[in-house]
Motif scaffolding. Structure first.
Motif, PDB file in Angstrom:
ATOM      1  N   ASN A  76       2.144  -9.049 -18.904  1.00 36.07           N
ATOM      2  CA  ASN A  76       1.288  -8.583 -17.804  1.00 36.07           C
ATOM      3  C   ASN A  76      -0.200  -8.688 -18.104  1.00 36.07           C
ATOM      4  O   ASN A  76      -0.970  -7.765 -17.845  1.00 36.07           O
ATOM      5  CB  ASN A  76       1.644  -7.145 -17.404  1.00 36.07           C
ATOM      6  CG  ASN A  76       3.018  -7.047 -16.789  1.00 36.07           C
ATOM      7  OD1 ASN A  76       3.547  -8.025 -16.271  1.00 36.07           O
ATOM      8  ND2 ASN A  76       3.612  -5.884 -16.844  1.00 36.07           N
ATOM      9  N   ASP A 107       2.608 -12.346  -6.780  1.00 40.00           N
ATOM     10  CA  ASP A 107       3.047 -11.686  -8.018  1.00 40.00           C
ATOM     11  C   ASP A 107       1.850 -11.090  -8.745  1.00 40.00           C
ATOM     12  O   ASP A 107       1.925  -9.989  -9.286  1.00 40.00           O
ATOM     13  CB  ASP A 107       3.745 -12.682  -8.966  1.00 40.00           C
ATOM     14  CG  ASP A 107       5.099 -13.127  -8.448  1.00 40.00           C
ATOM     15  OD1 ASP A 107       5.611 -12.505  -7.487  1.00 40.00           O
ATOM     16  OD2 ASP A 107       5.639 -14.104  -9.004  1.00 40.00           O
ATOM     17  N   ASN A 110       0.732  -8.002  -7.035  1.00 38.31           N
ATOM     18  CA  ASN A 110       1.759  -6.968  -7.216  1.00 38.31           C
ATOM     19  C   ASN A 110       1.695  -6.349  -8.608  1.00 38.31           C
ATOM     20  O   ASN A 110       1.842  -5.140  -8.760  1.00 38.31           O
ATOM     21  CB  ASN A 110       3.165  -7.540  -6.976  1.00 38.31           C
ATOM     22  CG  ASN A 110       3.441  -7.772  -5.503  1.00 38.31           C
ATOM     23  OD1 ASN A 110       2.765  -7.223  -4.633  1.00 38.31           O
ATOM     24  ND2 ASN A 110       4.424  -8.610  -5.223  1.00 38.31           N
ATOM     25  N   ILE A 111       1.478  -7.189  -9.625  1.00 39.41           N
ATOM     26  CA  ILE A 111       1.377  -6.684 -11.006  1.00 39.41           C
ATOM     27  C   ILE A 111       0.153  -5.781 -11.137  1.00 39.41           C
ATOM     28  O   ILE A 111       0.232  -4.701 -11.734  1.00 39.41           O
ATOM     29  CB  ILE A 111       1.304  -7.849 -12.027  1.00 39.41           C
ATOM     30  CG1 ILE A 111       2.657  -8.560 -12.149  1.00 39.41           C
ATOM     31  CG2 ILE A 111       0.846  -7.351 -13.395  1.00 39.41           C
ATOM     32  CD1 ILE A 111       3.744  -7.799 -12.871  1.00 39.41           C
ATOM     33  N   ASN A 113      -1.247  -4.064  -8.812  1.00 44.54           N
ATOM     34  CA  ASN A 113      -0.920  -2.835  -8.092  1.00 44.54           C
ATOM     35  C   ASN A 113       0.005  -1.939  -8.918  1.00 44.54           C
ATOM     36  O   ASN A 113      -0.225  -0.733  -9.027  1.00 44.54           O
ATOM     37  CB  ASN A 113      -0.276  -3.181  -6.747  1.00 44.54           C
ATOM     38  CG  ASN A 113      -0.193  -1.988  -5.830  1.00 44.54           C
ATOM     39  OD1 ASN A 113      -1.103  -1.170  -5.786  1.00 44.54           O
ATOM     40  ND2 ASN A 113       0.916  -1.876  -5.125  1.00 44.54           N
ATOM     41  N   LYS A 114       1.034  -2.537  -9.514  1.00 41.96           N
ATOM     42  CA  LYS A 114       1.998  -1.777 -10.316  1.00 41.96           C
ATOM     43  C   LYS A 114       1.298  -1.113 -11.511  1.00 41.96           C
ATOM     44  O   LYS A 114       1.480   0.079 -11.759  1.00 41.96           O
ATOM     45  CB  LYS A 114       3.103  -2.727 -10.812  1.00 41.96           C
ATOM     46  CG  LYS A 114       4.264  -2.021 -11.479  1.00 41.96           C
ATOM     47  CD  LYS A 114       5.309  -3.012 -11.956  1.00 41.96           C
ATOM     48  CE  LYS A 114       5.026  -3.330 -13.405  1.00 41.96           C
ATOM     49  NZ  LYS A 114       5.918  -4.313 -14.004  1.00 41.96           N
ATOM     50  N   ILE A 115       0.467  -1.883 -12.229  1.00 44.88           N
ATOM     51  CA  ILE A 115      -0.247  -1.331 -13.390  1.00 44.88           C
ATOM     52  C   ILE A 115      -1.225  -0.250 -12.927  1.00 44.88           C
ATOM     53  O   ILE A 115      -1.340   0.803 -13.554  1.00 44.88           O
ATOM     54  CB  ILE A 115      -0.995  -2.444 -14.164  1.00 44.88           C
ATOM     55  CG1 ILE A 115       0.008  -3.432 -14.771  1.00 44.88           C
ATOM     56  CG2 ILE A 115      -1.861  -1.856 -15.268  1.00 44.88           C
ATOM     57  CD1 ILE A 115      -0.633  -4.676 -15.376  1.00 44.88           C
ATOM     58  N   GLU A 117      -1.092   1.744 -10.228  1.00 45.31           N
ATOM     59  CA  GLU A 117      -0.403   2.990  -9.855  1.00 45.31           C
ATOM     60  C   GLU A 117       0.165   3.695 -11.085  1.00 45.31           C
ATOM     61  O   GLU A 117       0.067   4.916 -11.211  1.00 45.31           O
ATOM     62  CB  GLU A 117       0.702   2.690  -8.843  1.00 45.31           C
ATOM     63  CG  GLU A 117       0.148   2.340  -7.469  1.00 45.31           C
ATOM     64  CD  GLU A 117       1.218   1.863  -6.495  1.00 45.31           C
ATOM     65  OE1 GLU A 117       2.399   1.757  -6.889  1.00 45.31           O
ATOM     66  OE2 GLU A 117       0.854   1.589  -5.337  1.00 45.31           O
ATOM     67  N   ASN A 118       0.743   2.939 -11.992  1.00 42.55           N
ATOM     68  CA  ASN A 118       1.345   3.484 -13.203  1.00 42.55           C
ATOM     69  C   ASN A 118       0.287   4.181 -14.068  1.00 42.55           C
ATOM     70  O   ASN A 118       0.470   5.315 -14.508  1.00 42.55           O
ATOM     71  CB  ASN A 118       2.033   2.356 -13.977  1.00 42.55           C
ATOM     72  CG  ASN A 118       2.891   2.876 -15.107  1.00 42.55           C
ATOM     73  OD1 ASN A 118       3.165   4.060 -15.195  1.00 42.55           O
ATOM     74  ND2 ASN A 118       3.305   1.971 -15.971  1.00 42.55           N
TER      75      ASN A 118
END
Length: 155
Positions: A76, A107, A110-111, A113-115, A117-118
């Motif tokens: 990532n 993608d 999205n990555i 966004n995922k990182i 939020e996490n």
């Protein structure tokens, strides 16, 4: 004569370097670094490099593409960090640019966004603007571009 250098025949060295390239995609710099372990005259080094390229064991574009896929989809990393590491390995700017089509833009966002939020969810006891600031800094350190990060935050 350096005692830490190993003595092998030309064919043995060539086979070791073929195995080295078959195990995982390599760039020229990595293969040249590996060659320093062996006692070789410059002509022999050149002959081995040409052989590896001719037989497609050594392919800079294939290396760059697999490196980009691995660092993005597995580790990532953002494009900035990947590009910097590829440059350190002696890959040209032009080749790096053409190989970035390995990363799908959807993608990529999205990555991010995922990182985002996490990471933000782990920050406790801070104001919203502090959380946002820390999270943006974190994403920048992972090699993502500021405008891509902003695009994700604003959505």
């Amino acid at each position: 004569m350096n005692s830490d250098k190993k003595l092998f025949t030309f064919e043995e060295i060539k086979q070791k370097l073929v195995n080295y390239c078959v195990y995982q995609d390599r760039c020229h710099a990595e293969v040249e670094q590996k060659m320093r372990e062996f006692v070789l005259i410059p002509e022999a080094k050149e002959e081995i490099l040409l052989y590896l390229m001719k037989e497609n064991y050594l392919n800079e574009e294939r290396f760059a593409r697999s490196y980009i896929r691995g660092k993005f989809y597995i580790k990532n990393w953002g494009k900035t960090k990947i590009k910097m590491h590829l440059k350190q390995k002696g890959i040209t700017e032009k080749l790096i640019s053409t190989c970035f089509d390995e990363i799908d833009e959807k993608d990529y966002l999205n990555i991010i966004n995922k990182i985002y939020e996490n990471y933000e969810s782990k920050l406790k006891g801070l104001q919203n603007y502090q959380k946002k600031s820390k999270t943006v800094k974190y994403l920048l350190s992972r090699g993502f571009e500021y405008d891509s990060i902003l695009r994700v935050i604003e959505n």
